[in-house]
Design a protein around this motif. Structure first.
Motif, PDB file in Angstrom:
ATOM      1  N   LEU A   1       6.324  20.429 -35.554  1.00  0.00           N
ATOM      2  CA  LEU A   1       7.145  19.952 -34.432  1.00  0.00           C
ATOM      3  C   LEU A   1       8.254  20.959 -34.115  1.00  0.00           C
ATOM      4  CD1 LEU A   1       7.431  16.122 -35.181  1.00  0.00           C
ATOM      5  CD2 LEU A   1       6.183  17.203 -33.311  1.00  0.00           C
ATOM      6  N   LEU A   2       8.878  21.519 -35.174  1.00  0.00           N
ATOM      7  CA  LEU A   2       9.913  22.526 -34.974  1.00  0.00           C
ATOM      8  C   LEU A   2       9.327  23.764 -34.291  1.00  0.00           C
ATOM      9  CD1 LEU A   2      12.853  23.357 -35.485  1.00  0.00           C
ATOM     10  CD2 LEU A   2      12.118  24.268 -37.680  1.00  0.00           C
ATOM     11  N   ASN A   3       8.145  24.192 -34.773  1.00  0.00           N
ATOM     12  CA  ASN A   3       7.464  25.340 -34.146  1.00  0.00           C
ATOM     13  C   ASN A   3       7.124  25.032 -32.693  1.00  0.00           C
ATOM     14  OD1 ASN A   3       7.610  26.911 -36.410  1.00  0.00           O
ATOM     15  ND2 ASN A   3       5.558  26.419 -37.140  1.00  0.00           N
ATOM     16  N   LYS A   4       6.699  23.780 -32.453  1.00  0.00           N
ATOM     17  CA  LYS A   4       6.364  23.369 -31.084  1.00  0.00           C
ATOM     18  C   LYS A   4       7.614  23.477 -30.202  1.00  0.00           C
ATOM     19  CE  LYS A   4       5.305  19.288 -28.399  1.00  0.00           C
ATOM     20  NZ  LYS A   4       5.309  17.847 -28.449  1.00  0.00           N
ATOM     21  N   ASP A   5       8.758  22.992 -30.688  1.00  0.00           N
ATOM     22  CA  ASP A   5      10.006  23.069 -29.928  1.00  0.00           C
ATOM     23  C   ASP A   5      10.392  24.526 -29.664  1.00  0.00           C
ATOM     24  OD1 ASP A   5      10.206  20.329 -29.827  1.00  0.00           O
ATOM     25  OD2 ASP A   5      11.614  20.172 -31.506  1.00  0.00           O
ATOM     26  N   ASN A   6      10.243  25.361 -30.696  1.00  0.00           N
ATOM     27  CA  ASN A   6      10.542  26.787 -30.524  1.00  0.00           C
ATOM     28  C   ASN A   6       9.622  27.420 -29.478  1.00  0.00           C
ATOM     29  OD1 ASN A   6      12.608  26.730 -32.388  1.00  0.00           O
ATOM     30  ND2 ASN A   6      11.329  27.404 -34.096  1.00  0.00           N
ATOM     31  N   LEU A   7       8.336  27.057 -29.526  1.00  0.00           N
ATOM     32  CA  LEU A   7       7.383  27.594 -28.547  1.00  0.00           C
ATOM     33  C   LEU A   7       7.730  27.123 -27.137  1.00  0.00           C
ATOM     34  CD1 LEU A   7       3.982  27.286 -30.454  1.00  0.00           C
ATOM     35  CD2 LEU A   7       5.136  29.390 -29.778  1.00  0.00           C
ATOM     36  N   ILE A   8       8.140  25.850 -27.020  1.00  0.00           N
ATOM     37  CA  ILE A   8       8.527  25.326 -25.707  1.00  0.00           C
ATOM     38  C   ILE A   8       9.748  26.090 -25.186  1.00  0.00           C
ATOM     39  CG2 ILE A   8       9.533  23.308 -24.546  1.00  0.00           C
ATOM     40  CD1 ILE A   8       7.632  21.575 -26.252  1.00  0.00           C
TER      41      ILE A   8
END
Length: 112
Positions: free
Chosen positions: A26-33
């Motif tokens: 989820l953290l990686n997803k937020d960073n990617l977003i």
């Protein structure tokens, strides 16, 4: 019973590891977003720059056409003026030639 307890503990540990991995995803997803949003903003700025460059190029092309047209017009005008001047020079030369011949005739007649 101990085996079940061990299995339950192992399952809980596996679940906790999955929860941690999911948090990381989820953290990686937020960073990617966030990165994607930054890229989209950058692309939008580039698009604006390209639009401005295109607009400038269109304006410059129009100015160049106008200048080229004026330049060609000026050249044509100068060419016409040069032709008129050359014609005038030719007339003056003819007139001078006639006057010179008259003077020569008068000088000859005076000598005789």
């Amino acid at each position: 019973i101990n085996q079940y307890i061990t299995r339950i503990n192992n399952s809980e540990n596996a679940i906790n590891r999955l929860i941690e991995a999911n948090k990381e995803l989820l953290l990686n997803k937020d960073n990617l977003i966030n990165d994607n949003n930054k890229l989209n903003e950058f692309i939008a700025r580039l698009q604006n720059d390209l639009d401005e460059l295109l607009s400038d190029r269109i304006k410059l092309n129009a100015e160049m056409k106008e200048l080229n047209s004026k330049y060609n017009c000026d050249i044509n005008t100068l060419y016409e003026q040069i032709k008129l001047l050359n014609d005038e020079i030719a007339r003056i030369q003819q007139k001078n030639e006639i006057e010179t011949n008259k003077l020569l005739d008068i000088m000859k007649s005076n000598e005789e």
